[in-house]
Design a protein around this motif. Sequence first.
Motif, short mmCIF file in Angstrom:
data_model
loop_
_atom_site.label_atom_id
_atom_site.label_comp_id
_atom_site.label_asym_id
_atom_site.label_seq_id
_atom_site.Cartn_x
_atom_site.Cartn_y
_atom_site.Cartn_z
N ARG A 95 33.67 23.98 33.96
CA ARG A 95 32.85 25.13 33.62
C ARG A 95 31.61 25.22 34.51
O ARG A 95 31.19 26.31 34.93
CB ARG A 95 32.42 25.05 32.14
CG ARG A 95 33.53 25.28 31.14
CD ARG A 95 34.13 26.67 31.26
NE ARG A 95 33.14 27.72 31.08
CZ ARG A 95 32.74 28.21 29.91
NH1 ARG A 95 33.26 27.71 28.79
NH2 ARG A 95 31.86 29.18 29.85
N ASN A 135 32.71 26.45 38.01
CA ASN A 135 33.07 27.87 37.98
C ASN A 135 31.83 28.76 37.90
O ASN A 135 31.76 29.81 38.55
CB ASN A 135 33.98 28.16 36.79
CG ASN A 135 35.39 27.62 37.01
OD1 ASN A 135 35.78 27.32 38.12
ND2 ASN A 135 36.14 27.49 35.94
N LYS A 164 30.79 31.54 40.69
CA LYS A 164 30.62 32.96 40.36
C LYS A 164 29.24 33.47 40.77
O LYS A 164 29.06 34.65 41.04
CB LYS A 164 30.83 33.18 38.87
CG LYS A 164 32.28 33.02 38.43
CD LYS A 164 32.40 33.21 36.93
CE LYS A 164 33.85 33.08 36.48
NZ LYS A 164 34.00 33.28 35.02
N ALA A 211 29.08 24.21 43.44
CA ALA A 211 30.40 24.25 42.82
C ALA A 211 31.29 23.14 43.36
O ALA A 211 32.00 22.45 42.61
CB ALA A 211 31.05 25.61 43.05
N ASN A 268 39.93 25.45 42.96
CA ASN A 268 38.55 25.87 42.98
C ASN A 268 37.75 25.10 44.01
O ASN A 268 36.85 25.64 44.67
CB ASN A 268 37.93 25.68 41.59
CG ASN A 268 38.61 26.51 40.53
OD1 ASN A 268 39.69 27.07 40.76
ND2 ASN A 268 38.02 26.60 39.37
N PRO A 327 36.16 34.67 43.31
CA PRO A 327 36.28 33.87 42.10
C PRO A 327 36.26 34.68 40.82
O PRO A 327 36.59 34.19 39.77
CB PRO A 327 35.06 32.94 42.17
CG PRO A 327 34.10 33.65 43.06
CD PRO A 327 34.95 34.39 44.05
N LEU A 335 41.29 31.88 42.29
CA LEU A 335 40.53 30.91 41.53
C LEU A 335 41.07 30.83 40.11
O LEU A 335 41.33 31.84 39.49
CB LEU A 335 39.05 31.34 41.48
CG LEU A 335 38.14 30.52 40.57
CD1 LEU A 335 37.94 29.14 41.15
CD2 LEU A 335 36.81 31.24 40.40
N ASP A 372 40.00 30.13 36.73
CA ASP A 372 38.83 29.95 35.88
C ASP A 372 39.29 29.56 34.50
O ASP A 372 39.29 30.36 33.58
CB ASP A 372 38.01 31.25 35.85
CG ASP A 372 36.69 31.05 35.13
OD1 ASP A 372 36.38 29.88 34.83
OD2 ASP A 372 36.00 32.04 34.89
#
Length: 287
Positions: free
Chosen positions: A112, A115, A119, A126, A149, A262, A276, A278
């Motif tokens: 999390r 991600n 974003k 990241a 990712n 993403p 990506l 997510d």
Amino acid sequence: MDKRQKTGGEHKSGGGLEHFFSRIAEDFHRFWRPVAAVVVILVAGFLVYQNYAVRRDTHFKATWKALSELPRVHPMMSEEQREEQLRDVIEECRRLLAEQWKTRATPWVLLRLGNAHLKLGEPEAAAVAFDRVKEEYKNHHVYHLALPNLAVSLEQVGDHDEAAGIYEILISEEPDNPFWAVAAGRNYELAGDRDAAINAYRKAVRKAADKEVARHKLEVVDFRVSVLEREGDLLQALPEPLEPLPGPEDIQPDIPPETPDPEIVPELEDVPDQPLLDAEPPEAEPE
């Protein structure tokens, strides 16, 4: 005569028992301290482990509850709301990593966190989060979600050699997926490795040979192979914009990005580049 023999036998038997118990008493007096120490150590170890297991379970439940309460980012949010929500996610994930023990929920926190950074257009941060999953949680389900990712993050940073290496790992794990090879070829090309790019592109074409849709979408890959074999120019990374990109209030045609967006999660068959993933933690506790 029989009485005397019987009495003698009884005395003999009684003497043997007395000797046996005498030896036990003697050994007990000699060894009771080390035996007691071993018992104390075993009991203490059991209590320590039990306390550790209870605390670990408590930390896991607290982390999982916090994950389920993280704010969700919706497509209809304004840019300000979206950034505020993502910043809240980052702050909470960092708090969980700092204050909670490592449990089987920790890799979900890292996913999390990565991600959210991605974003927000922060691929360096990241990549750090995704790389921790890669290095520390190879046997966890999140490992397979973090690798794509991580590759996207490294590509956005411009570390194309490393990105190509991650795509090679994905190729080995999903050998029937031609788009990992396309992504690897693109990064080899951006890194200046012509031969590796040609090999990756050819691998993608071979993998897609029995897939009509994939073969149609990989026509551009055939074109890139022909260009590279003719010693044509390699792909070049897009330069940084000299001025800020136009906001949503400006009317501009959509320009496809060099790397996957993403925020967009299309099906694999819809785009040549791997999207990506997510992923969110499941509602129930993991096994």
